[in-house]
Design an enzyme around this catalytic site. Structure first.
Site, PDB file in Angstrom:
ATOM      1  N   CYS A 125      -3.014   7.026  -2.063  1.00 14.98           N
ATOM      2  CA  CYS A 125      -2.044   8.019  -2.541  1.00 14.98           C
ATOM      3  C   CYS A 125      -1.482   7.685  -3.914  1.00 14.98           C
ATOM      4  O   CYS A 125      -0.424   8.185  -4.289  1.00 14.98           O
ATOM      5  CB  CYS A 125      -0.927   8.206  -1.529  1.00 14.98           C
ATOM      6  N   GLY A 126      -2.170   6.805  -4.669  1.00 10.82           N
ATOM      7  CA  GLY A 126      -1.827   6.684  -6.082  1.00 10.82           C
ATOM      8  C   GLY A 126      -1.159   5.402  -6.553  1.00 10.82           C
ATOM      9  O   GLY A 126      -0.662   5.366  -7.678  1.00 10.82           O
TER      10      GLY A 126
ATOM     11  N   LYS B  52      -4.020  -7.090   3.979  1.00  7.34           N
ATOM     12  CA  LYS B  52      -3.122  -6.384   4.880  1.00  7.34           C
ATOM     13  C   LYS B  52      -2.701  -7.263   6.070  1.00  7.34           C
ATOM     14  O   LYS B  52      -1.550  -7.232   6.505  1.00  7.34           O
ATOM     15  CB  LYS B  52      -3.756  -5.070   5.349  1.00  7.34           C
TER      16      LYS B  52
ATOM     17  N   SER C  72      -1.940   4.594   1.824  1.00  2.00           N
ATOM     18  CA  SER C  72      -3.272   4.266   1.316  1.00  2.00           C
ATOM     19  C   SER C  72      -3.907   5.469   0.624  1.00  2.00           C
ATOM     20  O   SER C  72      -3.830   6.583   1.122  1.00  2.00           O
ATOM     21  CB  SER C  72      -4.156   3.815   2.477  1.00  2.00           C
TER      22      SER C  72
ATOM     23  N   ASN D 215       3.048  11.227 -14.896  1.00  2.00           N
ATOM     24  CA  ASN D 215       4.056  10.731 -13.944  1.00  2.00           C
ATOM     25  C   ASN D 215       5.135   9.910 -14.646  1.00  2.00           C
ATOM     26  O   ASN D 215       6.238   9.737 -14.126  1.00  2.00           O
ATOM     27  CB  ASN D 215       3.391   9.899 -12.840  1.00  2.00           C
TER      28      ASN D 215
ATOM     29  N   ARG E  24     -10.632   0.786   7.175  1.00  2.00           N
ATOM     30  CA  ARG E  24      -9.797   0.096   8.162  1.00  2.00           C
ATOM     31  C   ARG E  24      -9.857   0.831   9.501  1.00  2.00           C
ATOM     32  O   ARG E  24     -10.038   2.036   9.560  1.00  2.00           O
ATOM     33  CB  ARG E  24      -8.339   0.022   7.685  1.00  2.00           C
TER      34      ARG E  24
ATOM     35  N   HIS F 249       4.146  -2.542   1.201  1.00  2.00           N
ATOM     36  CA  HIS F 249       2.921  -1.927   0.680  1.00  2.00           C
ATOM     37  C   HIS F 249       3.276  -1.203  -0.620  1.00  2.00           C
ATOM     38  O   HIS F 249       3.352   0.023  -0.661  1.00  2.00           O
ATOM     39  CB  HIS F 249       2.390  -0.943   1.740  1.00  2.00           C
TER      40      HIS F 249
ATOM     41  N   TYR G 292     -15.311  -5.023   6.361  1.00  2.00           N
ATOM     42  CA  TYR G 292     -14.785  -4.131   5.321  1.00  2.00           C
ATOM     43  C   TYR G 292     -13.301  -4.325   5.026  1.00  2.00           C
ATOM     44  O   TYR G 292     -12.460  -4.310   5.938  1.00  2.00           O
ATOM     45  CB  TYR G 292     -15.011  -2.662   5.696  1.00  2.00           C
TER      46      TYR G 292
ATOM     47  N   ARG H  39     -15.028   1.353  -3.022  1.00  2.00           N
ATOM     48  CA  ARG H  39     -14.006   0.498  -3.645  1.00  2.00           C
ATOM     49  C   ARG H  39     -14.588  -0.371  -4.755  1.00  2.00           C
ATOM     50  O   ARG H  39     -15.773  -0.676  -4.764  1.00  2.00           O
ATOM     51  CB  ARG H  39     -13.407  -0.424  -2.572  1.00  2.00           C
TER      52      ARG H  39
ATOM     53  N   ASP I  76      -0.757  -3.077  -4.978  1.00  2.00           N
ATOM     54  CA  ASP I  76      -0.869  -2.744  -3.547  1.00  2.00           C
ATOM     55  C   ASP I  76       0.214  -3.386  -2.678  1.00  2.00           C
ATOM     56  O   ASP I  76       0.643  -2.782  -1.712  1.00  2.00           O
ATOM     57  CB  ASP I  76      -2.251  -3.158  -3.036  1.00  2.00           C
TER      58      ASP I  76
HETATM   59  P1  GTP Z   1      -5.001   2.034  -1.607  1.00  2.00           P
HETATM   60  O1  GTP Z   1      -5.803   1.076  -2.409  1.00  2.00           O
HETATM   61  O2  GTP Z   1      -5.776   2.630  -0.487  1.00  2.00           O
HETATM   62  O3  GTP Z   1      -3.718   1.459  -1.127  1.00  2.00           O
HETATM   63  O4  GTP Z   1      -4.735   3.335  -2.541  1.00  2.00           O
HETATM   64  P2  GTP Z   1      -3.730   3.599  -3.772  1.00  2.00           P
HETATM   65  O5  GTP Z   1      -2.393   3.986  -3.252  1.00  2.00           O
HETATM   66  O6  GTP Z   1      -3.781   2.487  -4.749  1.00  2.00           O
HETATM   67  O7  GTP Z   1      -4.345   4.942  -4.428  1.00  2.00           O
HETATM   68  P3  GTP Z   1      -5.139   5.150  -5.806  1.00  2.00           P
HETATM   69  O8  GTP Z   1      -4.282   4.914  -7.019  1.00  2.00           O
HETATM   70  O9  GTP Z   1      -6.403   4.390  -5.739  1.00  2.00           O
HETATM   71  O10 GTP Z   1      -5.439   6.708  -5.725  1.00  2.00           O
HETATM   72  C1  GTP Z   1      -6.145   7.303  -4.666  1.00  2.00           C
HETATM   73  C2  GTP Z   1      -6.709   8.636  -5.088  1.00  2.00           C
HETATM   74  O11 GTP Z   1      -5.642   9.498  -5.513  1.00  2.00           O
HETATM   75  C3  GTP Z   1      -7.675   8.537  -6.257  1.00  2.00           C
HETATM   76  O12 GTP Z   1      -8.769   9.390  -6.028  1.00  2.00           O
HETATM   77  C4  GTP Z   1      -6.862   9.002  -7.434  1.00  2.00           C
HETATM   78  O13 GTP Z   1      -7.669   9.584  -8.441  1.00  2.00           O
HETATM   79  C5  GTP Z   1      -5.884   9.998  -6.819  1.00  2.00           C
HETATM   80  N1  GTP Z   1      -4.587  10.025  -7.557  1.00  2.00           N
HETATM   81  C6  GTP Z   1      -3.857   8.958  -7.966  1.00  2.00           C
HETATM   82  N2  GTP Z   1      -2.753   9.331  -8.646  1.00  2.00           N
HETATM   83  C7  GTP Z   1      -2.763  10.687  -8.659  1.00  2.00           C
HETATM   84  C8  GTP Z   1      -1.875  11.677  -9.223  1.00  2.00           C
HETATM   85  O14 GTP Z   1      -0.844  11.383  -9.844  1.00  2.00           O
HETATM   86  N3  GTP Z   1      -2.213  12.999  -9.000  1.00  2.00           N
HETATM   87  C9  GTP Z   1      -3.347  13.351  -8.318  1.00  2.00           C
HETATM   88  N4  GTP Z   1      -3.608  14.659  -8.167  1.00  2.00           N
HETATM   89  N5  GTP Z   1      -4.213  12.440  -7.802  1.00  2.00           N
HETATM   90  C10 GTP Z   1      -3.923  11.130  -7.960  1.00  2.00           C
HETATM   91  C1  SPV Z   2      -5.355   0.455   2.024  1.00  2.00           C
HETATM   92  O1  SPV Z   2      -5.998   1.040   2.912  1.00  2.00           O
HETATM   93  O2  SPV Z   2      -4.119   0.625   1.866  1.00  2.00           O
HETATM   94  C2  SPV Z   2      -6.063  -0.438   1.068  1.00  2.00           C
HETATM   95  C3  SPV Z   2      -7.480  -0.735   1.322  1.00  2.00           C
HETATM   96  O3  SPV Z   2      -5.449  -0.939   0.142  1.00  2.00           O
HETATM   97  S1  SPV Z   2      -7.703  -1.966   2.516  1.00  2.00           S
HETATM   98  O4  SPV Z   2      -7.827  -3.244   1.828  1.00  2.00           O
HETATM   99  O5  SPV Z   2      -8.955  -1.665   3.226  1.00  2.00           O
HETATM  100  O6  SPV Z   2      -6.586  -2.011   3.416  1.00  2.00           O
HETATM  101 MN    MN Z   3      -3.244  -0.236   0.118  1.00  2.00          MN
END
Ligand code: GTP
Ligand code: SPV
Ligand code: MN
Length: 590
Positions: free
Chosen positions: A261-262, A217, A259, A502, A80, A237, A208, A375, A286
């Site tokens: 962050c899990g 978004k 984004s 968690n 983004r 979000h 993208y 992704r 999301d």
């Molecule tokens: P967006 O799709 O961008 O909104 O991201 P998201 O908030 O869905 O994050 P996602 O669950 O895809 O995690 C992002 C990264 O953080 C990945 O590389 C995960 O492996 C890592 N991650 C997720 N949960 C944890 C956790 O509890 N601890 C740690 N150390 N890393 C984590």
């Molecule tokens: C984010 O960045 O929070 C995502 C990926 O979920 S995107 O669809 O590119 O916004």
């Molecule tokens: Mn997101």
């Protein structure tokens, strides 16, 4: 004699307002042809085949990854672009200090020149879509026009797209207009413009993710947050997950993390073996649309129908559900390849990359093999933990709201807000280290209130006021918590194992909601003591757990001062309740 089944009405004749808009865009952009999406499986297969024929998609090893494909984006178009994203409202104050702003007529004029003739020789796809179950009164519709087959294919996976959505638009008469062209993918001719007062979006120059899949978004957060304020609900979000305790009771929680962050991981969590009897059901990963219900509770739907998830870090140990889910029928973007044509990314315990995300022979000197923001796009129905209520038109009732960020220090593992108003302040105070989901420096702490910094379609001060108003309408408001899975020791190692573990923190929250668990007042909110968490079978020493739950008053006084300075940017628009809560925290910290 049997009568022949009448042919369905051509899509182009279902809704006159949509047809007129498509015609005006056709005249401006001059495509070679116009294609209206029906939203069938056959159509998805046809788009996939077309991209393979054109050399844009690579078929992956059909034995190990059946019906999976790899797409490589332009290397200058991988995330983004927040600095090129604008909210175009008549008044600049309505967009707020949290957004880039452009005057609507100037923005339209600029975009018109970019779009003029930009689809020559290309197909213009018309994608009617519904965000949320098509039969849900909480859902809202839009139409995306794009000249990218890859974007169209993603939209068919990520939303409920096609005829039923257009039929609903024809009945309702309103829809969000999203016009998109990849243009020449020139970063200097790239803009993502939002016109909330007109319910429209204009995006040019990127193919993208959040820049181009306009249902996500752009519509479901930036435009929807504006609509939500006018109509009395919240567009957030947030993931939505159902947690079934060993007693068989299911509670739903919604969690807002910035984004990467899990969210996807928490939404698909696998309970640790030492917590038998727990079950987890994903509603969304999301985005959540939250509506006050007649029963005084907050009800949530996931407007999306698929996941556009972060690939790196996904493996059998961290998230077996996601790992299994993306082994078939999945579109990968910007991952690496092994010698035997399997996808590869950082965080996989086996295999090795032969070709990097840009299609070059892998050379570790040039950085990671898979792009950090690579992704997967996959239908939510492929998720082994897909909730039976994910398609419920009423949504699911929310018992707890969780805010969180990625902080190596300061924020403890978990704490609970004193009240809804305090929870709004806690959400507004979220800070987190930046990630590869957006172009820019990674790992710097920035303010990301409610994980909405890049996504709120109006002035944050008005948004927080709206949060307080919504809370006031709830006879049974969710409790509000803050978590941090990412606290580190002085050597830089994560203190908390995260992922499945968690659930221990979530279990404490549900007990709090049932008035059964203890917590101590800490100045910043209510914290569990180590003994209040279920730690049976958990491989974390008591010292480490104490460190995770510690509140350093000195660091927190600094945090409060930073929050005060940050909120001051919004001047007199900040609700008095938020200042009052901040002063309570400041006084308690001494
Ligand atoms: P967006 O799709 O961008 O909104 O991201 P998201 O908030 O869905 O994050 P996602 O669950 O895809 O995690 C992002 C990264 O953080 C990945 O590389 C995960 O492996 C890592 N991650 C997720 N949960 C944890 C956790 O509890 N601890 C740690 N150390 N890393 C984590
Ligand atoms: C984010 O960045 O929070 C995502 C990926 O979920 S995107 O669809 O590119 O916004
Ligand atoms: Mn997101």
């Amino acid at each position: 004699m049997a009568t022949a089944t009448p042919l369905p009405t051509p899509l182009a004749r279902l809704s006159q307002p949509v047809a007129e808009w498509v015609e005006s865009v056709r005249a401006l952009t001059q495509p070679a042809d116009v294609y209206w999406c029906e939203g069938t499986d056959a159509e998805r297969e046809e788009f996939t085949a077309r991209l393979v024929r054109d050399g844009e998609l690579t078929r992956l090893d059909p034995e190990q990854f059946p019906d999976c494909h790899l797409y490589r984006s332009n290397p200058a178009d991988v995330a983004r672009v927040e600095h090129l994203t604008y909210i175009c409202t008549r008044s600049k104050e309505d967009a707020g200090p949290n957004n880039n702003w452009m005057e609507p007529q100037a923005a339209h004029a600029k975009m018109r020149e970019l779009f003029r003739g930009c689809m020559r020789g290309r197909t213009l796809y018309v994608i009617p879509y519904c965000m949320g179950p098509v039969d849900s009164p909480l859902a809202r519709c839009g139409v995306e026009i794009t000249d990218s087959t890859y974007v169209a294919l993603n939209m068919l996976i990520m939303t409920r797209a096609g005829r039923p959505a257009l039929e609903r638009i024809a009945r309702e008469g309103t829809f969000v207009r999203g016009l998109h062209s990849v243009g020449e993918l020139d970063p200097n001719r790239r803009f993502i413009m939002h016109f909330p007062e007109e319910l429209s979006i204009e995006s040019f120059g990127s193919g993208y993710g959040g820049n181009a899949l306009l249902g996500k978004k752009c519509h479901a957060l930036r435009i929807a947050s504006w609509q939500a304020r006018e109509e009395g609900w919240l567009a957030e979000h947030m993931l939505i997950v159902g947690l079934q305790s060993p007693k068989g009771e299911t509670h739903y929680v919604a969690a807002a993390f910035p984004s990467a962050c899990g969210k996807t991981n928490l939404a698909m969590l696998i309970p640790p073996e030492s917590m038998p009897g727990w079950k987890v059901f994903t509603v969304g990963d999301d985005i959540a649309w939250l509506h006050p219900g007649a029963d005084g509770r907050l009800w949530a739907i996931n407007p999306e129908a698929g996941y556009f998830g972060v690939v790196p870090g996904t493996n059998r140990e961290t998230n077996r559900n996601a790992y299994d889910m993306i082994r078939r029928d999945t579109l990968f973007t910007n991952v690496a390849l092994t010698a035997d044509n399997q996808p590869w990314w950082e965080g996989l315990p086996s295999g090795s990359p032969r070709i990097d995300w840009q299609g070059r022979p892998f050379d570790p000197a040039r950085g990671p093999a898979a792009h950090p923001n690579s992704r997967f796009t996959v239908s939510a129905r492929r998720n082994p933990s897909y909730s039976p209520h994910a398609d419920d038109p009423r949504g699911v009732p929310i018992s707890a709201i969780i805010f969180g960020g990625r902080r190596r220090e300061v924020a403890p593992l978990v704490y609970e807000a004193r009240s809804w108003a305090h929870g709004v302040l806690v959400g507004a105070s979220v800070a987190s280290e930046t990630t590869a989901a957006a172009v820019g420096q990674v790992g710097v702490v920035r303010r990301d209130p409610m994980a909405m910094q890049p996504f709120c379609g109006y002035n944050f001060a008005d948004y927080w006021r709206h949060w307080l108003t919504v809370g006031g309408k709830l006879a049974r408001p969710p409790r509000i918590f803050h978590v941090n899975w990412f606290r580190r020791d002085p050597q830089g190692k994560f203190l908390w194992p995260g992922f499945g573990e968690n659930l221990r923190v979530l279990a404490w929250m549900l007990e709090r909601c049932a008035d059964k668990a203890r917590a101590v007042e800490s100045g910043i909110g209510l914290l569990p003591q180590p003994k209040d968490l279920d730690t049976a079978g958990l491989d974390v020493s008591p010292e480490r757990l104490s460190a995770l739950l510690s509140v350093d008053a000195e660091l927190w006084r600094k945090e409060v001062a930073e929050t005060r300075a940050y909120l001051s940017k919004y001047g007199g628009r900040i609700p008095a309740e938020m200042w009052a809560e901040l002063e309570k925290t400041a006084a308690a910290l001494g």
